[in-house]
Design a protein around this motif. Structure first.
Motif, PDB file in Angstrom:
ATOM      1  N   GLU A 192      -2.763  -6.080  -9.128  1.00 36.17           N
ATOM      2  CA  GLU A 192      -1.858  -6.809 -10.512  1.00 36.17           C
ATOM      3  C   GLU A 192      -0.429  -7.367  -9.709  1.00 36.17           C
ATOM      4  OE1 GLU A 192      -0.403  -8.143 -13.839  1.00 36.17           O
ATOM      5  OE2 GLU A 192      -2.708  -7.626 -13.405  1.00 36.17           O
ATOM      6  N   ARG A 231       0.808  -1.183   0.148  1.00 34.69           N
ATOM      7  CA  ARG A 231       0.041  -0.090  -0.228  1.00 34.69           C
ATOM      8  C   ARG A 231       0.879   1.119  -0.066  1.00 34.69           C
ATOM      9  NH1 ARG A 231      -4.323   1.699  -1.977  1.00 34.69           N
ATOM     10  NH2 ARG A 231      -5.469  -0.100  -0.994  1.00 34.69           N
ATOM     11  N   ASP A 272      -2.761   5.329  -3.729  1.00 36.97           N
ATOM     12  CA  ASP A 272      -4.003   4.933  -3.829  1.00 36.97           C
ATOM     13  C   ASP A 272      -4.551   4.245  -5.050  1.00 36.97           C
ATOM     14  OD1 ASP A 272      -4.567   6.669  -1.601  1.00 36.97           O
ATOM     15  OD2 ASP A 272      -4.673   8.393  -2.940  1.00 36.97           O
ATOM     16  N   ASP A 273      -3.446   3.551  -5.580  1.00 41.35           N
ATOM     17  CA  ASP A 273      -3.815   2.659  -6.843  1.00 41.35           C
ATOM     18  C   ASP A 273      -4.314   1.314  -6.488  1.00 41.35           C
ATOM     19  OD1 ASP A 273      -3.909   1.443  -9.406  1.00 41.35           O
ATOM     20  OD2 ASP A 273      -2.149   2.487 -10.075  1.00 41.35           O
ATOM     21  N   ASP A 274      -5.570   1.053  -6.273  1.00 40.61           N
ATOM     22  CA  ASP A 274      -5.971  -0.385  -5.836  1.00 40.61           C
ATOM     23  C   ASP A 274      -5.768  -1.437  -6.923  1.00 40.61           C
ATOM     24  OD1 ASP A 274      -6.682   0.636  -3.334  1.00 40.61           O
ATOM     25  OD2 ASP A 274      -8.901   0.559  -3.791  1.00 40.61           O
ATOM     26  N   ALA A 275      -5.709  -1.136  -8.059  1.00 38.92           N
ATOM     27  CA  ALA A 275      -5.931  -1.941  -9.103  1.00 38.92           C
ATOM     28  C   ALA A 275      -4.250  -2.230  -9.371  1.00 38.92           C
ATOM     29  CB  ALA A 275      -5.990  -1.257 -10.412  1.00 38.92           C
ATOM     30  N   ALA A 276      -3.182  -1.444  -8.835  1.00 36.72           N
ATOM     31  CA  ALA A 276      -1.902  -1.922  -9.114  1.00 36.72           C
ATOM     32  C   ALA A 276      -1.516  -2.997  -7.805  1.00 36.72           C
ATOM     33  CB  ALA A 276      -1.147  -0.504  -8.861  1.00 36.72           C
ATOM     34  N   ALA A 308       2.068   1.614  -3.679  1.00 37.08           N
ATOM     35  CA  ALA A 308       1.113   1.904  -4.533  1.00 37.08           C
ATOM     36  C   ALA A 308       0.303   3.047  -4.540  1.00 37.08           C
ATOM     37  CB  ALA A 308       0.301   0.650  -4.972  1.00 37.08           C
ATOM     38  N   LEU A 352     -13.128  -2.082  -6.636  1.00 37.29           N
ATOM     39  CA  LEU A 352     -12.363  -1.023  -7.231  1.00 37.29           C
ATOM     40  C   LEU A 352     -13.174   0.228  -7.471  1.00 37.29           C
ATOM     41  CD1 LEU A 352     -10.310  -3.295  -9.623  1.00 37.29           C
ATOM     42  CD2 LEU A 352      -9.619  -2.663  -7.438  1.00 37.29           C
TER      43      LEU A 352
END
Length: 652
Positions: free
Chosen positions: A372, A360, A365-369, A363, A459
């Motif tokens: 992946e 966390r 705030d990029d949850d999708a990252a 990344a 998401l």
């Protein structure tokens, strides 16, 4: 003890064979351990009691032992399978008290309960064929007992089989009339008892080791017929119970989502219309292609898009469904559901928590990252296997950092825990994945071993999104189907190996089973009311069905009574064959006169039509009938084949 009550050795052998045939369909439906113990007990009792009745203390000891075995395997809970197991145990021990003809008839009557009790557990064509074999054997055994009771020599086996066949054909019209015309109720008059031992299948919980039996069971779970093109392999996810609550070891459903209305979704362009045929599972959980758009009758669609039946699936169930892949699935997440989808019990899996915090931080705030990154890690370092130990307290830590191998149960659970640790709402979805297309019936077969668990992560702007961490290491879980292997073998131009040929045989067998389901098991009250639609009768009311059944039943019973009375009048097969021969000559005006003996009649026929074999046949008949020569099967065959000479008559 006189001859009329003593059981002869030859009749005993037929009786024990009949008992074994009657017991077989029931044993095939019981747990393997119980079936093996009952079969061994039946063989031992039959051998020990061949010469004399087993002592009462020994019989009592065997009864107690088998009751203990049933309790060991099934517990004290009453159910259909425990009742059938008790019947099988008693039937296995019943030959131990076999002594007289009365005992033998009692055993036969008791034995016939077994194949029909098997229908409580399985109603397939295999059970029916085994039941028919048991009935034929029982009728043959009754003939043997009747011969032993009267002291007559048994007829040849082919003749006995023909007699039994005629008896069953006589009863067939009445049986078919009852099947087609007796009014059927939409629900049973009484509740059908549940099983004492649950069948492998999906449930509304998931915990370590629970799925191993399910994933090694290749029996059918459902069959699907699409009205148009089938979905692509990556869309063939059959959604079942959604598990959100986690206590550190066990996943379960949220109670408040049961019965709550499902949230609206935005669907993509692809939609599928299809019919699902669910095998009996004794459960209420249903599956549908991800996501079902509406709930058909007698079912409900809950807030997490779990499809549930209002009643347990005790029989074959067919539903018509429509599904679509969601473009956006609940993009506005309620606060209560968000808290539940982030909930983790304190004090579990510290290494996973530390790793998720690091991801966390990297990344932002990029949850999708983060999603992946987890999939790349799995794709790079993890493997798929069913051979895993049961986890300890920190099961997710053990899987992610120590084992790095497992199956869908481990991947989905650990992935959801990792996502929640990183602050991403997530939940486990259970169901089935893939399926095998049957080319003979153009439908898809989903087996219990296709059971699968995957994850849904929430998401922003997209809502709930399906993520299958298992597919990252085992894409054949979805794409490597039996149909693909058959197609590759055909495309290669080579000969099919033994395994591939066996798959073809299995597909034909399942196609036959599906047709049986459609013609027999699915013949319900609705189809019965439409029975005469081809003759212009749109709907038969119950009173009309009763009238039709009464008419056909009276005709069938009348025919049975006439044939049986005829058989009583001409019980001797030799005499019946002789009278048929007389009727053939009567058509030519040369029938036997009431006062004529067999010899004089044959001489008169020979004078009218010389060169025939009737005189020789009449002498053989007289010897067999009156001189005590006994039944000659060759004579019986010759009398049935003999036809009169059709030359010109030479006398008055």
């Amino acid at each position: 003890m006189n001859r009329s009550t003593t059981l002869p050795t030859t009749a005993r052998g037929w009786l024990l064979l009949t008992t074994a045939l009657a017991l077989l369909p029931l044993l095939l439906q019981l747990p393997h351990v119980l079936a093996a113990i009952f079969a061994t007990s039946a063989l031992a009792v039959g051998a020990l009691a061949w010469r004399r009745v087993l002592p009462a203390p020994l019989r009592l000891l065997l009864v107690v032992a088998l009751l203990a075995v049933i309790y060991w395997q099934m517990g004290a809970t009453p159910g259909r399978d425990s009742g059938c197991a008790l019947l099988a145990a008693m039937l296995a021990l019943k030959p131990g008290e076999l002594r007289t003809l009365r005992d033998a008839r009692s055993l036969l009557g008791f034995a016939l309960f077994a194949p029909f009790a098997a229908f409580l557990l399985d109603q397939g064509p295999g059970s029916l064929l085994l039941a028919v074999a048991a009935v034929v054997a029982a009728l043959l055994a009754l003939q043997r007992l009747a011969d032993a009771d009267t002291g007559t020599a048994p007829l040849p086996a082919p003749h006995q089989l023909r007699t039994v066949g005629r008896l069953m054909l006589v009863a067939l019209p009445l049986a078919l009339s009852a099947f087609w015309l007796v009014p059927r109720l939409p629900t049973p008059l009484w509740g059908i008892p549940q099983r004492a031992v649950a069948l492998p299948g999906l449930s509304d919980t998931m915990q370590p080791g629970q799925w191993l039996d399910l994933m090694t069971d290749d029996s059918p779970a459902l069959r699907v017929q699409f009205s148009g093109a089938a979905p692509a392999p990556e869309q063939r996810y059959w959604r079942g119970p959604v598990l959100t609550r986690f206590d550190g070891r066990r996943w379960s459903r949220l109670d408040y989502q049961r019965g709550a209305p499902p949230p609206p979704i935005s669907t993509g362009a692809a939609q599928w219309d299809y019919q699902v045929e669910y095998e009996a599972s004794e459960r209420r959980e249903l599956v549908a292609l991800d996501l079902p758009l509406a709930a058909p009758g007698q079912t409900r669609l809950d807030a997490d898009y779990t499809l549930t039946s209002n009643r347990p699936l005790t029989t074959l169930t067919r539903l018509q469904l429509r599904s679509a892949a969601p473009a956006r699935f609940q993009p506005e997440l309620p606060a209560l559901l968000r808290r539940q989808a982030l909930q983790l019990p304190p004090g579990y899996n510290p290494r996973t928590l530390a790793l998720a915090r690091q991801w966390r931080h990297d990344a932002g705030d990029d949850d999708a990252a983060i999603v992946e990154r987890a999939l790349q890690w799995i794709r790079r370092d993890f493997s798929y296997t069913l051979s895993t130990p049961l986890p300890g307290r920190h099961g997710t830590d053990e899987f992610l950092f120590d084992w790095k191998a497992g199956f869908c149960e481990h991947f989905s659970s650990a992935f959801v825990v990792l996502m929640r640790s990183a602050g991403i709402p997530a939940r486990v979805v259970t169901g089935y994945a893939g399926g095998t297309r049957n080319p003979y019936g153009d439908y898809w077969l989903v087996r219990k071993m296709d059971a699968h668990a995957w994850a849904e992560v929430w998401l922003p702007e997209r809502g709930w999104t399906r993520v299958d961490p298992t597919a990252a290491v085992a894409p054949e879980r979805i794409r490597d189907t039996l149909e693909d292997r058959l197609a590759q073998a055909r495309a290669g131009g080579g000969t099919l190996d033994l395994g591939t040929r066996w798959l073809q045989v299995a597909q034909v067998g399942d196609w036959l089973r599906r047709n049986w389901n459609g013609m027999v098991l699915s013949f319900d009250a609705r189809r019965q009311q439409q029975l005469l639609r081809a003759f212009g009768v749109e709907r038969l009311q119950p009173a009309q069905l009763v009238g039709l059944f009464a008419t056909f039943a009276l005709l069938a019973i009348g025919m049975m009574a006439w044939l049986l009375a005829r058989g009583e009048r001409e019980r001797d097969p030799l005499l019946r064959a002789w009278r048929r021969l007389d009727r053939r000559y009567a058509r030519l005006g040369l029938g036997r006169l009431p006062h004529e003996t067999a010899g004089r009649w044959a001489a008169r026929v020979e004078a009218a039509r010389p060169g025939g074999s009737l005189p020789a046949l009449s002498r053989r008949f007289t010897d067999a009938r009156y001189a005590g020569a006994g039944l000659d099967s060759a004579l019986l065959s010759d009398l049935r084949r003999h036809r009169p000479q059709r030359g010109a008559r030479t006398g008055a």
